[in-house]
Enzyme design. Structure first.
Site, PDB file in Angstrom:
ATOM      1  N   LYS A 147      16.031  -6.417 -75.580  1.00 29.21           N
ATOM      2  CA  LYS A 147      17.334  -6.314 -76.243  1.00 29.21           C
ATOM      3  C   LYS A 147      17.859  -7.707 -76.576  1.00 29.21           C
ATOM      4  O   LYS A 147      17.357  -8.723 -76.076  1.00 29.21           O
ATOM      5  CB  LYS A 147      18.326  -5.574 -75.345  1.00 29.21           C
ATOM      6  CG  LYS A 147      18.638  -6.299 -74.037  1.00 29.21           C
ATOM      7  CD  LYS A 147      19.617  -5.500 -73.186  1.00 29.21           C
ATOM      8  CE  LYS A 147      19.933  -6.238 -71.878  1.00 29.21           C
ATOM      9  NZ  LYS A 147      20.933  -5.525 -71.071  1.00 29.21           N
ATOM     10  N   ARG A 150      29.760   2.420 -65.569  1.00 28.83           N
ATOM     11  CA  ARG A 150      29.776   1.882 -66.932  1.00 28.83           C
ATOM     12  C   ARG A 150      29.500   3.021 -67.903  1.00 28.83           C
ATOM     13  O   ARG A 150      30.363   3.403 -68.683  1.00 28.83           O
ATOM     14  CB  ARG A 150      28.744   0.752 -67.047  1.00 28.83           C
ATOM     15  CG  ARG A 150      28.692   0.070 -68.400  1.00 28.83           C
ATOM     16  CD  ARG A 150      27.851  -1.196 -68.381  1.00 28.83           C
ATOM     17  NE  ARG A 150      26.469  -0.971 -67.956  1.00 28.83           N
ATOM     18  CZ  ARG A 150      25.557  -1.950 -67.864  1.00 28.83           C
ATOM     19  NH1 ARG A 150      25.898  -3.202 -68.160  1.00 28.83           N
ATOM     20  NH2 ARG A 150      24.322  -1.679 -67.475  1.00 28.83           N
ATOM     21  N   HIS A 160      21.215   2.118 -62.862  1.00 30.42           N
ATOM     22  CA  HIS A 160      21.238   0.656 -62.848  1.00 30.42           C
ATOM     23  C   HIS A 160      21.997   0.191 -61.620  1.00 30.42           C
ATOM     24  O   HIS A 160      23.099   0.679 -61.343  1.00 30.42           O
ATOM     25  CB  HIS A 160      21.903   0.126 -64.116  1.00 30.42           C
ATOM     26  CG  HIS A 160      21.683  -1.338 -64.351  1.00 30.42           C
ATOM     27  ND1 HIS A 160      20.432  -1.886 -64.514  1.00 30.42           N
ATOM     28  CD2 HIS A 160      22.564  -2.366 -64.452  1.00 30.42           C
ATOM     29  CE1 HIS A 160      20.549  -3.194 -64.717  1.00 30.42           C
ATOM     30  NE2 HIS A 160      21.828  -3.512 -64.664  1.00 30.42           N
ATOM     31  N   ARG A 172      11.849  -2.003 -64.949  1.00 31.32           N
ATOM     32  CA  ARG A 172      12.352  -2.623 -66.174  1.00 31.32           C
ATOM     33  C   ARG A 172      12.410  -4.140 -66.000  1.00 31.32           C
ATOM     34  O   ARG A 172      13.194  -4.671 -65.210  1.00 31.32           O
ATOM     35  CB  ARG A 172      13.747  -2.090 -66.506  1.00 31.32           C
ATOM     36  CG  ARG A 172      13.829  -0.585 -66.661  1.00 31.32           C
ATOM     37  CD  ARG A 172      15.192  -0.135 -67.174  1.00 31.32           C
ATOM     38  NE  ARG A 172      16.285  -0.472 -66.290  1.00 31.32           N
ATOM     39  CZ  ARG A 172      16.750   0.306 -65.320  1.00 31.32           C
ATOM     40  NH1 ARG A 172      16.193   1.490 -65.085  1.00 31.32           N
ATOM     41  NH2 ARG A 172      17.754  -0.074 -64.556  1.00 31.32           N
ATOM     42  N   TYR A 184      36.686 -35.701 -80.979  1.00 33.56           N
ATOM     43  CA  TYR A 184      37.998 -35.093 -81.159  1.00 33.56           C
ATOM     44  C   TYR A 184      38.844 -35.231 -79.899  1.00 33.56           C
ATOM     45  O   TYR A 184      38.368 -35.045 -78.778  1.00 33.56           O
ATOM     46  CB  TYR A 184      37.852 -33.600 -81.478  1.00 33.56           C
ATOM     47  CG  TYR A 184      37.310 -33.288 -82.848  1.00 33.56           C
ATOM     48  CD1 TYR A 184      38.047 -33.554 -83.997  1.00 33.56           C
ATOM     49  CD2 TYR A 184      36.057 -32.694 -82.996  1.00 33.56           C
ATOM     50  CE1 TYR A 184      37.555 -33.245 -85.255  1.00 33.56           C
ATOM     51  CE2 TYR A 184      35.553 -32.379 -84.245  1.00 33.56           C
ATOM     52  CZ  TYR A 184      36.309 -32.663 -85.376  1.00 33.56           C
ATOM     53  OH  TYR A 184      35.810 -32.358 -86.623  1.00 33.56           O
ATOM     54  N   CYS A 211      31.044 -30.857 -80.988  1.00 32.22           N
ATOM     55  CA  CYS A 211      31.555 -30.466 -82.302  1.00 32.22           C
ATOM     56  C   CYS A 211      30.812 -29.219 -82.787  1.00 32.22           C
ATOM     57  O   CYS A 211      29.872 -28.739 -82.152  1.00 32.22           O
ATOM     58  CB  CYS A 211      31.367 -31.601 -83.301  1.00 32.22           C
ATOM     59  SG  CYS A 211      32.006 -33.206 -82.752  1.00 32.22           S
ATOM     60  N   MET A 212      31.235 -28.696 -83.921  1.00 36.56           N
ATOM     61  CA  MET A 212      30.572 -27.512 -84.449  1.00 36.56           C
ATOM     62  C   MET A 212      29.094 -27.768 -84.713  1.00 36.56           C
ATOM     63  O   MET A 212      28.248 -26.906 -84.455  1.00 36.56           O
ATOM     64  CB  MET A 212      31.256 -27.047 -85.740  1.00 36.56           C
ATOM     65  CG  MET A 212      30.622 -25.782 -86.327  1.00 36.56           C
ATOM     66  SD  MET A 212      31.422 -25.199 -87.832  1.00 36.56           S
ATOM     67  CE  MET A 212      32.953 -24.550 -87.183  1.00 36.56           C
ATOM     68  N   ASP A 213      28.765 -28.967 -85.214  1.00 36.13           N
ATOM     69  CA  ASP A 213      27.402 -29.240 -85.649  1.00 36.13           C
ATOM     70  C   ASP A 213      26.781 -30.475 -84.993  1.00 36.13           C
ATOM     71  O   ASP A 213      25.618 -30.773 -85.260  1.00 36.13           O
ATOM     72  CB  ASP A 213      27.373 -29.448 -87.170  1.00 36.13           C
ATOM     73  CG  ASP A 213      28.133 -28.372 -87.909  1.00 36.13           C
ATOM     74  OD1 ASP A 213      27.722 -27.202 -87.803  1.00 36.13           O
ATOM     75  OD2 ASP A 213      29.148 -28.685 -88.556  1.00 36.13           O
TER      76      ASP A 213
END
Length: 368
Positions: free
Chosen positions: A34, A132, A161, A216, A260, A307-309
């Protein structure tokens, strides 16, 4: 091709599966792929897992299962997550099994089987205390009555589970197992012969006697630990490395700031390296002034805000560093290693989240 990339070591996945199979040699092995194989690539992991002896694949959504079918995977697939009745029905034409816990789910699958002529396969999800999804042992007879009215829906399996299999205090495992056995008795009394599975990664190691018909394999298959409270003696191998490279270098004086908000102020002359990776890639902003990377075989601290990048690190103690040098975010360089679990501790989370957060714009390379 970006300098930032994740390298997936498929032979490490195979090695880990073989290690886990030793704990349940007589049980089937479900490889849980998954969330795009926990960020490793669902299709690629599924292929190596099946080649290593897995007989089932586990996914979380109908879409994940359908994608694998369209990619040519023919092995049994079980959706172990919560599905709407419509999503359950959508799995039927693709011969994808689903976890069920409501009359509406079963009735929707019966209707789709009548329409398509394809029989439906379900695994009854038992709520033995996780609370759940699932039916409680007291409710399971009601679900069995619905199945009598829906003859095209076949009970392929049943499962639960564990809530505490990876905890220091694991006593609740035994409570859950006793509750599950009550539900199993009712299902068998109704004439069904399900594949029974209750053990996740942690449980298959700590409770091999509970292996039942199938286990599993989840996070341990990828070489990460289920929790900090659990020690695993098996020689497991991390299946993913994450790296980038130095794209800029500069020297700053004492008192100068980085990034920043000026959250890092140099206390001495400092050599700063910039890396082309940021929180848009999954290198979380919570690693600001906390994380570390490996450059030149040494740990270099993240300085300033991620930072973002881009991310900046202190390479003052790596005087030989040059533009183009490899920076390891997760993995080994020299004698040093950073794991997803360690990065999770810096972030205040777990290795699972670190792995699945590595973004789609980070290319995956597969070492076979």
């Amino acid at each position: 091709m970006r300098a930032t990339k994740a390298i997936v070591h498929l032979q490490a996945v195979a090695h880990n599966i073989r290690q886990l199979q030793r704990h349940a040699p007589h049980a089937q092995f479900m490889a849980v792929v998954k969330a795009d194989g926990y960020g490793h690539g669902a299709y690629e992991v599924a292929q190596i897992a099946l080649a290593t002896g897995a007989t089932f694949l586990g996914v979380a959504t109908a879409e994940e299962g359908v994608v694998l079918r369209r990619q040519g995977i023919k092995a049994p697939i079980l959706v172990i997550g919560a599905l709407s009745p419509a999503d359950c029905a959508a799995c039927v034409p693709y011969d994808i099994s689903t976890a069920v816990f409501s009359a509406a789910q079963i009735e929707a699958m019966q209707a789709m089987s009548e329409k398509t002529g394809v029989p439906a396969h379900v695994h009854i999800k038992i709520d033995s205390g996780f609370h759940r999804i699932g039916v409680t042992p007291e409710e399971v007879d009601l679900l069995l009555a619905v199945l009598v009215r829906c003859p095209l829906v076949h009970v392929e399996g049943m499962f639960a589970h564990f809530a505490t299999a990876d905890c220091a205090d694991d006593s609740f495992v035994h409570v859950q197992m006793e509750r599950f056995k009550l539900a199993e008795q009712a299902v068998r009394a109704a004439g069904h012969r399900p594949i029974v599975h209750v053990c996740n990664s942690a449980a298959m190691i700590r409770y091999p006697e509970l292996a039942c018909d199938m286990v599993r394999g989840g996070i341990l298959m990828y070489g990460c630990m289920p929790s900090a409270e659990m020690h695993v003696d098996d020689e497991l191998r991390p299946a993913l490395s994450w790296q980038t490279e130095v794209v800029a270098l500069r020297n700053i004086a004492e008192g100068e700031s980085v990034g920043y908000g000026r959250t890092f102020i140099a206390q001495k002359p400092t050599r700063v390296a910039t890396l082309p990776v940021g929180y848009a890639d999954g290198y979380a902003r919570t690693l600001s002034n906390k994380g570390q990377v490996l450059i030149g075989g040494k740990r270099c601290p993240v300085i300033g805000r991620v930072c973002m990048d881009q991310t900046m690190v202190d390479v003052t103690d790596v005087p030989q560093v040059q533009i183009g040098d490899t920076a390891v975010l997760i993995g080994q360089q020299g004698s040093e290693r950073i794991t997803a679990d360690e990065m999770g501790q810096w972030r205040g989370t777990i290795g699972y989240e670190v792995l699945v957060d590595i973004g789609k714009r980070v290319p995956r390379e597969y070492e076979r």
